[in-house]
Write a protein that holds these residues in place. Structure first.
Motif, PDB file in Angstrom:
ATOM      1  N   THR A 169      -8.868   2.162  -2.492  1.00 62.36           N
ATOM      2  CA  THR A 169      -8.538   1.502  -1.094  1.00 62.36           C
ATOM      3  C   THR A 169      -7.397   0.468  -1.448  1.00 62.36           C
ATOM      4  O   THR A 169      -7.594  -0.429  -2.107  1.00 62.36           O
ATOM      5  N   THR A 183      -0.228   7.168  -0.498  1.00 67.11           N
ATOM      6  CA  THR A 183      -0.902   8.195   0.399  1.00 67.11           C
ATOM      7  C   THR A 183      -0.617   9.514  -0.402  1.00 67.11           C
ATOM      8  O   THR A 183      -1.548  10.512  -0.885  1.00 67.11           O
ATOM      9  N   SER A 212      -7.926   6.555  -0.497  1.00 66.22           N
ATOM     10  CA  SER A 212      -8.845   7.036   0.410  1.00 66.22           C
ATOM     11  C   SER A 212      -8.353   6.186   1.681  1.00 66.22           C
ATOM     12  O   SER A 212      -8.725   6.856   2.934  1.00 66.22           O
ATOM     13  N   SER A 213      -8.301   4.946   1.525  1.00 64.28           N
ATOM     14  CA  SER A 213      -7.961   4.233   2.657  1.00 64.28           C
ATOM     15  C   SER A 213      -6.878   3.237   2.476  1.00 64.28           C
ATOM     16  O   SER A 213      -6.720   2.949   1.302  1.00 64.28           O
ATOM     17  N   GLU A 216       1.174   5.090  10.253  1.00 64.17           N
ATOM     18  CA  GLU A 216       0.399   6.393  10.650  1.00 64.17           C
ATOM     19  C   GLU A 216       1.228   7.635  10.434  1.00 64.17           C
ATOM     20  O   GLU A 216       0.768   8.572   9.837  1.00 64.17           O
ATOM     21  N   LYS A 252       0.514  10.461   7.459  1.00 63.44           N
ATOM     22  CA  LYS A 252       0.322  11.879   8.051  1.00 63.44           C
ATOM     23  C   LYS A 252       1.456  12.882   7.240  1.00 63.44           C
ATOM     24  O   LYS A 252       0.953  14.007   6.749  1.00 63.44           O
ATOM     25  N   SER A 306      -8.473  12.883   2.838  1.00 65.44           N
ATOM     26  CA  SER A 306      -8.144  12.632   4.465  1.00 65.44           C
ATOM     27  C   SER A 306      -7.806  11.040   4.436  1.00 65.44           C
ATOM     28  O   SER A 306      -8.932  10.441   4.782  1.00 65.44           O
ATOM     29  N   THR A 307      -6.691  10.599   3.987  1.00 63.40           N
ATOM     30  CA  THR A 307      -6.585   9.182   3.855  1.00 63.40           C
ATOM     31  C   THR A 307      -6.520   8.495   5.055  1.00 63.40           C
ATOM     32  O   THR A 307      -5.983   9.023   6.302  1.00 63.40           O
ATOM     33  N   THR A 308      -7.433   7.498   5.297  1.00 67.72           N
ATOM     34  CA  THR A 308      -7.573   6.698   6.581  1.00 67.72           C
ATOM     35  C   THR A 308      -6.727   5.330   6.667  1.00 67.72           C
ATOM     36  O   THR A 308      -6.543   4.776   5.502  1.00 67.72           O
ATOM     37  N   MET A 309      -6.646   4.879   7.755  1.00 67.13           N
ATOM     38  CA  MET A 309      -5.794   3.532   7.899  1.00 67.13           C
ATOM     39  C   MET A 309      -6.771   2.409   8.803  1.00 67.13           C
ATOM     40  O   MET A 309      -7.016   3.256   9.935  1.00 67.13           O
ATOM     41  N   VAL A 310      -6.857   1.529   8.293  1.00 66.60           N
ATOM     42  CA  VAL A 310      -7.470   0.357   9.177  1.00 66.60           C
ATOM     43  C   VAL A 310      -6.641   0.221  10.405  1.00 66.60           C
ATOM     44  O   VAL A 310      -5.346  -0.381   9.883  1.00 66.60           O
ATOM     45  N   PRO A 311      -6.834   0.310  11.684  1.00 66.79           N
ATOM     46  CA  PRO A 311      -5.875   0.019  12.667  1.00 66.79           C
ATOM     47  C   PRO A 311      -5.572  -1.133  13.013  1.00 66.79           C
ATOM     48  O   PRO A 311      -5.141  -1.424  14.267  1.00 66.79           O
TER      49      PRO A 311
END
Lengths: 270, 270
Positions: A90, A109, A114-115, A144, A148, A159-164
């Motif tokens: 992270t 990414t 992961s995040s 974002e 992507k 599936s890398t995610t982002m804290v919004p």
């Protein structure tokens, strides 16, 4: 496996020609030959099996067959990628100028975090307190989009995610909630002797989460360092020059990933 | 120790005020306090001892004392840097788009490479054969400026140099002349089992030169790989996603530097 993002002018046609830069990407970078296949995605995320029909100097003609989201697409793409295991990383990046943040999120990414989250701390130059809500929304939209695009171009299986939203530094330890090893990168020596990255990772299982907190250009204040240490974060002093924020994150992520993935897989002897 | 590059409007005055972005850099990023000192350089490379006299919201007033090139300047800059030892790294970067090359050269210099060169290979997208002489000169001028700025901002003690012309891939082994370990990064598996980076560096003395050859977006052809291997270059397959050229170089250099510098200095135990 690479994925090809179809341009916004594509609307489900059975054949589609790409030109210029994109044609060069298929023929010269991916080196796709006539008859070879590639996974494609339209702007809405729809999945296509693309087959190269014809190549001329500046144009590639593709046939496009829609496939179900859950279908496997067998690509003959000539650039196979590593399939894992990946460390569970992270990146907690203190705010920088917008363009730098985009570069950092894209590169992190690609490497396979992961995040991702943005953190505000004392010496961050961009002050967001007066920013209007919509400016912040468009900032996250741009990040974002970078995430992507990087996921697709790098063929990352994660599936890398982002804290919004932006995490204030004082809330980071609570947010992290002791999920695993927590590191922060600091340019100066702390009072306590600091273990090296290699040492900190020496008995770390590859799947166990790691938080990588990277400061702003001005670094962390002494109070911030003490706060983080008391919350269980380890200060790491990299044995290198003073790195800009956009280099520090990639530097730390690369080193951690190489140390953990090369140890994980069986060593190959010459 | 950081160095501050005086703007081109500075012409040897005994006091000088900086404003806006540069003032913020001194007060907020370096966190220089009144009375503290910093090494300065004018546009011609002349060396100055700068002392902060006065800080207001958007302006820093500096006194500037010229010092001899060979004089040591003791800076009270609050961000001390690692002073070495550094691995002896040469980045051999295959051509990419101009902006990407500038980013790569800047980041590699920050990290602390000894030298940098551009290499042309089969799948490079930019084709320079028809480029006019002056376009190539201005390309090298821009790269040189990036290297210079990065050396100063990162406080690097190395004098990173740049090869002032493009090396064709087939001339690289002769140019390298077996000076030390030679590595090239390749996305696909080769027929021979490939040792990991950690293994290749396991008995490598930190001062022994290492060549880090990074391919273009399209990678190296099979013939190019065979040619390089026969010339003594080792193919390294990174255990990560498909990286863009501008990420691959930083990734490799970071991992090599961490592996070698953390081994070199005595481990600190918790």
């Amino acid at each position: 496996m690479r994925q090809f993002i179809l341009p916004s002018s594509y609307h489900g046609e059975a054949t589609f020609a790409v030109e210029g830069k994109e044609s060069q990407y298929l023929s010269k970078v991916l080196r796709l030959k006539v008859g070879q296949q590639l996974l494609g995605r339209d702007q809405g995320g729809g999945k296509y099996m693309l087959t190269l029909q014809e190549v001329t100097k500046n144009r590639c003609l593709l046939s496009c067959a829609k496939v179900d989201q859950q279908d496997e697409v067998t690509s003959t793409d000539t650039l196979p990628a590593y399939r894992g295991p990946y460390p569970n990383l992270t990146l907690l990046q203190c705010l920088c100028k917008g363009r730098k943040e985009e570069q950092i999120f894209r590169q992190a990414t690609e490497i396979g975090v992961s995040s991702l989250a943005l953190v505000s701390s004392r010496y961050c130059i961009p002050d967001l307190s007066e920013k209007k809500e919509h400016a912040l929304t468009s900032r996250f939209d741009r990040l974002e989009a970078q995430v992507k695009e990087a996921l697709q171009q790098s063929g990352s299986p994660l599936s890398t995610t982002m804290v919004p939203h932006i995490l204030p530094l004082e809330e980071v330890p609570k947010w992290w909630n002791n999920r695993g090893l927590a590191l922060f990168f600091h340019q100066s020596e702390r009072e306590q002797p600091q273990p090296s990255l290699t040492k900190l990772l020496s008995d770390h299982p590859i799947e166990r989460p790691i938080a990588v907190l990277v400061g702003p250009e001005g670094g962390f204040s002494d109070e911030e360092c003490t706060f983080l240490e008391e919350a269980g974060f380890h200060a790491v002093l990299l044995k290198t020059n003073i790195l800009r924020s956009e280099t520090a994150g990639v530097y730390a992520l690369s080193a951690i990933q190489v140390i953990l993935t090369e140890r994980e897989t069986k060593p190959v002897h010459l």
